[in-house]
Each structure stands twice: as C-alpha cells, then as structure tokens.
Design an enzyme around this catalytic site. Structure first.
Site, PDB file in Angstrom:
ATOM      1  N   ASP A  36      89.184  10.704  16.696  1.00 11.63           N
ATOM      2  CA  ASP A  36      90.096  11.677  16.336  1.00 11.63           C
ATOM      3  C   ASP A  36      89.468  12.079  14.816  1.00 11.63           C
ATOM      4  O   ASP A  36      89.575  11.239  14.064  1.00 11.63           O
ATOM      5  CB  ASP A  36      91.574  11.236  16.523  1.00 11.63           C
ATOM      6  CG  ASP A  36      92.070  11.148  17.656  1.00 11.63           C
ATOM      7  OD1 ASP A  36      91.554  12.075  18.636  1.00 11.63           O
ATOM      8  OD2 ASP A  36      92.559   9.944  18.252  1.00 11.63           O
ATOM      9  N   ASP A  80      93.842  11.945  27.729  1.00 11.55           N
ATOM     10  CA  ASP A  80      94.063  11.426  26.402  1.00 11.55           C
ATOM     11  C   ASP A  80      95.372  11.599  26.178  1.00 11.55           C
ATOM     12  O   ASP A  80      96.189  12.584  25.990  1.00 11.55           O
ATOM     13  CB  ASP A  80      93.277  12.370  25.470  1.00 11.55           C
ATOM     14  CG  ASP A  80      93.545  11.845  24.023  1.00 11.55           C
ATOM     15  OD1 ASP A  80      94.000  10.782  23.568  1.00 11.55           O
ATOM     16  OD2 ASP A  80      92.930  12.375  23.049  1.00 11.55           O
TER      17      ASP A  80
END
Length: 229
Positions: free
Chosen positions: A35, A176
């Site tokens: 991320d 996710d």
C-alpha cells in the site's frame, strides 16, 4: 479446483522482523501487496517505492503496488522506474487519466490494475475494462487496517467474473479488506482469484510468522471446507 492465491499486505507486517517474515513468506505466498498512501487520498501515510526496492533485495515474488493517492501519475512513473510488476490505481481519481496511465504502464512491460472502493460501481471501469490486467475490489473503506468488512462489495466480484467469462476479458479479480476467519467462507463463495491478507487474517494471528501462516491456512480450510494445496 483452481488454486487460491494469497497476497500478504506488507503494511501490516512486523517491520522489526522484516527479513525473517519476508524470508518465510517467499516460500508460501503467491505475491506481495504494498500500500502506498499519500496522506491526502486517505488520511494515512504508509509504504513507498523505496520499500519495494528493499523487498527486491530478498524476494523474487511479484509485487503489486496499491496506490491510494490523489495524483497517481506522480507515482506511476516511479513504480515503472523500479519495474514493479503490478501498478494498481483507484478509479475514483482516474478521470481523464485512465487510458494514458494504463498505456504508460503497458508500454513499460508492466501490468495495470484498477481498484474500486466499496461504494464505487463496476460500470465506472467499462470504458477500459478490456485493457486492465487486474481489478481489485475493496471490501473495507480504504486507508487503515482492521476496518469493518463490507460484505455487499463481494457482489462486484461475482459480477466481474461473469463479465470476464461472457466477454473473454483477461483481468484477474482480487479482494482487499478484512480477509480472515470470519469472512473466508463468504469470500470463497464470491470466488476471487487473489485474497489480500493483512493483520486480522495473518500478521496479527501470532508473533511467529510460521505459526501465523499455519493458523491462517487452518482458518481458511475449516471455514470453507477446502484444502489448500
């Protein structure tokens, strides 16, 4: 039965045990999820292209960069420069940029993905759905680990698989957010190609990464009734 792929979200790993955890996961995971947050698109700042370069020193697994940023063009070129295999961009900030950035990523020989927030409908990506290599469905609001699982978002995974089959699209479908013992069965029914696993599904299960991984596998098998290869 198709192979279930797991991609650990390294934002939630124990950085004090970076080398130990990566060395173990190199032998068990299918890819890594990194991320990159800019503190603007989401109110958090996390990993970076530099972090991906550090992983490269001790791992050959594919890496997928998830851009939670307001200016994806700024980050895409940096990720191209370090040859990050997957560059995934939020559709909510792609207006007027999607074709240009997808082409830029493909011209570099890399794979382009798009990410949809829980409230974003899949028809937003219809103009370029035939061009993308991966579609990631967020099952939590983006920005922080450990948020509430949004079960309704899984319907988009089912719809994307149906569209792929009907139209011969080549993208893979990824989920996710809060992939863990409580949600594995419902996620399995939606049948994504890749599960991203973070704190609740892996790294928070035990301080020892091998024990945590084995617990994750047991949780998946017990809740879905399926045996992982």
């Amino acid at each position: 039965m198709k192979k279930v792929e797991f991609s650990p979200s390294l934002m939630t790993m124990d950085l004090d045990k970076f080398k130990e955890q990566i060395s173990f996961l190199n032998e068990h995971a299918d890819s890594y999820h990194v991320d990159i947050m800019d503190g603007h698109y989401v109110p958090n700042i996390t990993l970076s292209p530099w972090f991906i370069q550090e992983i490269r020193k001790i791992s050959a697994l594919p890496i997928s960069a998830h851009l939670m940023v307001t200016n994806p063009a700024f980050w895409v070129q940096q990720l191209i420069d370090i040859q990050c295999e997957w560059i995934c961009m939020h559709v909510e900030v792609l207006d007027g940029l999607a074709f240009r950035l997808i082409d830029q990523i493909h011209d570099a020989g890399l794979k382009a993905g798009v990410v949809l927030n829980p409230e974003t409908p899949i028809d937003v990506i219809f103009p370029y759905i035939d061009l993308v290599d991966k579609v990631t469905i967020m099952t939590v609001d983006p920005g922080f680990a450990g948020q509430r699982f949004i079960e309704g978002a899984l319907d988009k995974i089912v719809a994307l698989r149906e569209l792929r089959e009907q139209n011969g699209y080549q993208y893979i479908v990824e989920m996710d957010g809060s992939s863990n013992r409580k949600s594995f069965k419902r996620i399995d029914e939606a049948n994504p190609d890749i599960y991203i696993i973070g704190r609740s599904g892996l790294f928070g299960l035990d301080e020892d990464i091998e024990k945590a991984w084995n617990t994750m596998v047991s949780d998946y098998e017990e809740t879905t009734g399926k045996v992982l290869a």
